[in-house]
Design a protein around this motif. Structure first.
Motif, PDB file in Angstrom:
ATOM      1  N   ILE A 130      33.376  52.105 -24.363  1.00 28.75           N
ATOM      2  CA  ILE A 130      33.640  52.428 -22.956  1.00 28.75           C
ATOM      3  C   ILE A 130      35.058  52.984 -22.861  1.00 28.75           C
ATOM      4  CG2 ILE A 130      33.776  51.551 -20.598  1.00 28.75           C
ATOM      5  CD1 ILE A 130      32.105  49.141 -21.486  1.00 28.75           C
ATOM      6  N   ILE A 131      35.197  54.219 -22.407  1.00 28.59           N
ATOM      7  CA  ILE A 131      36.515  54.851 -22.290  1.00 28.59           C
ATOM      8  C   ILE A 131      36.947  54.762 -20.830  1.00 28.59           C
ATOM      9  CG2 ILE A 131      37.853  56.969 -22.623  1.00 28.59           C
ATOM     10  CD1 ILE A 131      35.664  57.750 -24.723  1.00 28.59           C
ATOM     11  N   GLN A 132      37.972  53.929 -20.572  1.00 25.44           N
ATOM     12  CA  GLN A 132      38.371  53.685 -19.188  1.00 25.44           C
ATOM     13  C   GLN A 132      39.782  53.106 -19.109  1.00 25.44           C
ATOM     14  OE1 GLN A 132      37.043  54.518 -16.374  1.00 25.44           O
ATOM     15  NE2 GLN A 132      37.202  52.945 -14.823  1.00 25.44           N
ATOM     16  N   PRO A 133      40.799  53.950 -18.867  1.00 25.08           N
ATOM     17  CA  PRO A 133      42.127  53.388 -18.585  1.00 25.08           C
ATOM     18  C   PRO A 133      42.112  52.681 -17.239  1.00 25.08           C
ATOM     19  CG  PRO A 133      42.126  55.761 -18.236  1.00 25.08           C
ATOM     20  CD  PRO A 133      40.782  55.415 -18.806  1.00 25.08           C
ATOM     21  N   THR A 134      42.892  51.626 -17.113  1.00 26.29           N
ATOM     22  CA  THR A 134      42.932  50.891 -15.836  1.00 26.29           C
ATOM     23  C   THR A 134      44.184  51.307 -15.057  1.00 26.29           C
ATOM     24  OG1 THR A 134      43.878  49.010 -17.037  1.00 26.29           O
ATOM     25  CG2 THR A 134      41.535  48.960 -16.600  1.00 26.29           C
ATOM     26  N   SER A 135      44.290  52.605 -14.851  1.00 21.76           N
ATOM     27  CA  SER A 135      45.408  53.197 -14.110  1.00 21.76           C
ATOM     28  C   SER A 135      45.065  53.244 -12.630  1.00 21.76           C
ATOM     29  CB  SER A 135      45.686  54.609 -14.649  1.00 21.76           C
ATOM     30  OG  SER A 135      44.483  55.351 -14.729  1.00 21.76           O
ATOM     31  N   ASN A 136      45.944  53.826 -11.820  1.00 24.10           N
ATOM     32  CA  ASN A 136      45.767  53.905 -10.374  1.00 24.10           C
ATOM     33  C   ASN A 136      44.484  54.676 -10.017  1.00 24.10           C
ATOM     34  OD1 ASN A 136      46.460  53.768  -7.607  1.00 24.10           O
ATOM     35  ND2 ASN A 136      47.448  55.757  -7.697  1.00 24.10           N
ATOM     36  N   PRO A 137      43.600  54.118  -9.175  1.00 21.63           N
ATOM     37  CA  PRO A 137      43.657  52.791  -8.547  1.00 21.63           C
ATOM     38  C   PRO A 137      43.236  51.707  -9.533  1.00 21.63           C
ATOM     39  CG  PRO A 137      41.682  53.969  -7.837  1.00 21.63           C
ATOM     40  CD  PRO A 137      42.451  54.915  -8.707  1.00 21.63           C
ATOM     41  N   ALA A 138      44.187  50.864  -9.901  1.00 18.80           N
ATOM     42  CA  ALA A 138      43.991  49.906 -10.994  1.00 18.80           C
ATOM     43  C   ALA A 138      42.810  48.978 -10.755  1.00 18.80           C
ATOM     44  CB  ALA A 138      45.277  49.096 -11.196  1.00 18.80           C
ATOM     45  N   ASN A 139      42.679  48.463  -9.532  1.00 13.98           N
ATOM     46  CA  ASN A 139      41.621  47.488  -9.269  1.00 13.98           C
ATOM     47  C   ASN A 139      40.237  48.121  -9.363  1.00 13.98           C
ATOM     48  OD1 ASN A 139      43.661  45.634  -8.787  1.00 13.98           O
ATOM     49  ND2 ASN A 139      43.697  46.043  -6.599  1.00 13.98           N
ATOM     50  N   ASP A 140      40.082  49.320  -8.820  1.00 12.82           N
ATOM     51  CA  ASP A 140      38.795  50.020  -8.889  1.00 12.82           C
ATOM     52  C   ASP A 140      38.433  50.336 -10.336  1.00 12.82           C
ATOM     53  OD1 ASP A 140      38.753  49.909  -6.181  1.00 12.82           O
ATOM     54  OD2 ASP A 140      38.832  52.063  -5.826  1.00 12.82           O
ATOM     55  N   ASN A 141      39.403  50.839 -11.082  1.00 10.75           N
ATOM     56  CA  ASN A 141      39.116  51.225 -12.466  1.00 10.75           C
ATOM     57  C   ASN A 141      38.837  50.011 -13.352  1.00 10.75           C
ATOM     58  OD1 ASN A 141      39.320  53.976 -11.976  1.00 10.75           O
ATOM     59  ND2 ASN A 141      41.527  54.011 -12.324  1.00 10.75           N
ATOM     60  N   LEU A 142      39.519  48.900 -13.073  1.00 10.91           N
ATOM     61  CA  LEU A 142      39.247  47.675 -13.821  1.00 10.91           C
ATOM     62  C   LEU A 142      37.839  47.169 -13.516  1.00 10.91           C
ATOM     63  CD1 LEU A 142      40.080  45.274 -15.597  1.00 10.91           C
ATOM     64  CD2 LEU A 142      41.143  44.238 -13.567  1.00 10.91           C
ATOM     65  N   MET A 143      37.448  47.181 -12.246  1.00 15.14           N
ATOM     66  CA  MET A 143      36.106  46.722 -11.881  1.00 15.14           C
ATOM     67  C   MET A 143      35.027  47.625 -12.482  1.00 15.14           C
ATOM     68  SD  MET A 143      35.934  43.877 -10.396  1.00 15.14           S
ATOM     69  CE  MET A 143      34.200  43.960  -9.968  1.00 15.14           C
ATOM     70  N   GLU A 144      35.283  48.930 -12.517  1.00 14.59           N
ATOM     71  CA  GLU A 144      34.339  49.844 -13.179  1.00 14.59           C
ATOM     72  C   GLU A 144      34.132  49.434 -14.629  1.00 14.59           C
ATOM     73  OE1 GLU A 144      34.974  54.027 -13.078  1.00 14.59           O
ATOM     74  OE2 GLU A 144      34.954  54.160 -10.898  1.00 14.59           O
ATOM     75  N   LEU A 145      35.241  49.156 -15.323  1.00 20.34           N
ATOM     76  CA  LEU A 145      35.167  48.750 -16.722  1.00 20.34           C
ATOM     77  C   LEU A 145      34.337  47.480 -16.886  1.00 20.34           C
ATOM     78  CD1 LEU A 145      36.125  48.827 -19.709  1.00 20.34           C
ATOM     79  CD2 LEU A 145      38.187  47.621 -18.980  1.00 20.34           C
ATOM     80  N   LEU A 146      34.610  46.472 -16.060  1.00 18.01           N
ATOM     81  CA  LEU A 146      33.904  45.201 -16.165  1.00 18.01           C
ATOM     82  C   LEU A 146      32.412  45.359 -15.860  1.00 18.01           C
ATOM     83  CD1 LEU A 146      36.487  42.901 -14.323  1.00 18.01           C
ATOM     84  CD2 LEU A 146      36.229  43.207 -16.795  1.00 18.01           C
ATOM     85  N   ILE A 147      32.096  46.150 -14.840  1.00 13.35           N
ATOM     86  CA  ILE A 147      30.694  46.319 -14.442  1.00 13.35           C
ATOM     87  C   ILE A 147      29.939  47.161 -15.470  1.00 13.35           C
ATOM     88  CG2 ILE A 147      29.169  47.290 -12.668  1.00 13.35           C
ATOM     89  CD1 ILE A 147      31.382  46.539 -10.612  1.00 13.35           C
TER      90      ILE A 147
END
Length: 339
Positions: A64-81
Motif C-alpha cells: 500500500i503506497i500512502q504517505p500520511t501527509s496533509n490532510p494527515a488524518n484523512d490519509n492515515l484513515m485511508e491507509l488503515l481502511i
C-alpha cells in the motif's frame, strides 16, 4: 527462498503520482507490466472513507503506497481502511509504504500531559493488519522501535549525495554541509561524510514556541557554498532565517536539501523571496502547483529507490544495500553520471 507471487501495488489518494512512478520503475526492472491494483477510495457525504478493491488479492504480497501527509488524518484513515479491506480479502502479506510518516514529530513527551502520537499511530497501523512498514527518513530513527513489526527506514542522503556531486561538479572543495539545529547534526554529518565536506551547525534559541530569538553559526562558513540538510521543511521560517545568518557570516551561496517538503502556509513565498539559491526536496509528499512553479524549488524522485526496496522485500534480499551511494548509481541511471 524465491517469492511465488508477483508483488502487487495499491495506492491511496495521498500521492498517486508517486505510486504510478513506482509502478513504472518496477515494470522496467521486471520486464513486465506492473500496474496499480484497481480500487476505489472515496468519501461519503459525511466525509466517511470507503474502500473497494476490484481485483482478487487472495494470497498476494500487497504494497500500500500512502504517505500520511496533509490532510494527515484523512490519509492515515485511508491507509488503515485499505489495509483492513486487504486483510479481509485474504491478502497474504501487507506492507505499508509510507514515504512520509505523519505525526513523527510527536515522538516524545516534551512537557507534562502531552501525547506520544507517533507511538499511537504505530499501534493503529499494526492493529489494522500491516505486516511490515517501508518509509523514508523518519524524523527520529527510534520511531522504528514504536512498531512491533519490521520497519525498513530508507535514507535520502545517498540520493542527495548523487545530486550534489552532479550539480556541484568541480566545486566540491567549496562546499560545507550545515545542520539547521543541534538535533539534526547526525543527519548532516552523514551527508558530509558521503561528499567529503566539512560540517557547521546553526544553533537556534527560542524565547517562546514559533519565535526564534537568536541564531549562532558554529563553524567557519566564510567563502563556502553552504548546503543545509534536514528531514522536514514545514513553514520554512527556520530554514530561510538560517540561510540569512549563513550569508551574514560570509557564505557565498546557500542551498538546502530537505527530504520532506511539507511546505505549508507561507512556506513557498518565503522560499521564493529568501537568499537561498535552491531548495531541493523529494516527491515523498505530492507537490502542490505552487511548489512545482516555484523557480528555486527542485524535486528529486524517490520512485527508483522505493521500487528497488519493494522488489528487495519481495525477493527477501537486503534493503540496507540501498543505503550506499554506489548501489544507487545504476538505479538512478541516466539522471546522475559520476566522475
Amino acid at each position: 527462498m524465491p517469492a511465488m507471487t508477483e508483488p502487487k501495488l495499491i495506492s491511496g489518494n495521498a500521492n498517486l503520482s508517486l505510486a504510478k512512478s513506482i509502478a513504472r520503475r518496477m515494470s522496467m526492472h521486471r520486464g513486465m507490466s506492473v500496474n496499480l491494483v484497481d480500487a476505489r477510495i472515496e468519501r461519503f457525504n459525511d466525509a466517511e472513507i470507503f474502500v473497494e478493491v476490484f481485483e482478487n488479492v487472495r494470497g498476494e504480497d500487497m504494497y500500500i503506497i500512502q504517505p500520511t501527509s496533509n490532510p494527515a488524518n484523512d490519509n492515515l484513515m485511508e491507509l488503515l481502511i485499505m489495509c483492513d479491506a486487504l486483510r479481509r480479502s485474504s491478502a497474504d502479506r501487507i506492507t505499508a509504504v509510507i514515504p512520509y510518516f505523519g505525526y513523527a514529530r510527536q515522538d516524545r513527551r516534551a512537557k507534562a500531559r502531552t501525547p506520544i502520537t507517533a507511538k499511537l499511530v504505530a499501534n493503529m497501523i499494526a492493529e489494522a493488519g500491516v505486516d511490515r512498514v517501508l518509509t523514508l527518513d523518519l524524523h527520529a530513527a527510534q520511531i522504528q522501535g514504536f512498531f512491533d513489526i519490521p520497519v525498513d527506514n530508507l535514507y535520502a542522503s545517498p540520493v542527495f549525495a548523487l545530486d550534489i556531486e552532479h550539480n556541484f561538479k568541480g566545486q566540491m572543495q567549496d562546499l560545507m554541509v550545515v545542520s539547521p539545529d543541534v538535533g539534526g547534526v547526525a543527519r548532516a554529518r552523514e551527508l558530509a561524510k558521503r561528499i567529503n565536506a566539512p560540517l557547521a551547525i546553526v544553533d537556534k534559541r527560542r524565547e517562546k514556541a514559533g519565535e526564534i530569538a537568536e541564531m549562532i553559526v558554529i563553524g567557519n562558513v566564510q567563502g563556502k557554498k553552504c548546503i543545509i540538510v534536514d528531514d522536514i521543511c514545514d513553514t520554512a521560517g527556520t530554514l530561510c532565517k538560517a540561510a540569512e545568518v549563513l550569508i551574514e557570516n560570509g557564505a557565498t551561496e546557500v542551498h538546502s536539501y530537505i527530504t520532506h517538503g511539507v511546505l505549508s502556509g507561507p512556506a513557498v513565498e518565503r522560499v521564493t523571496n529568501s537568499v537561498m539559491k535552491s531548495l531541493v526536496i523529494t516527491d515523498s509528499i505530492e507537490a502542490t502547483d505552487a511548489v512545482k512553479n516555484c523557480p528555486n524549488i527542485r524535486i528529486v524522485p524517490t520512485a527508483p529507490i522505493f521500487a528497488q526496496a519493494i522488489l528487495n522485500i519481495w525477493n527477501g534480499t537486503s534493503v540496507s544495500s540501498l543505503f550506499e551511494t554506489d548501489t544507487l548509481v545504476p538505479i538512478y541511471e541516466g539522471m546522475y553520471q559520476r566522475g
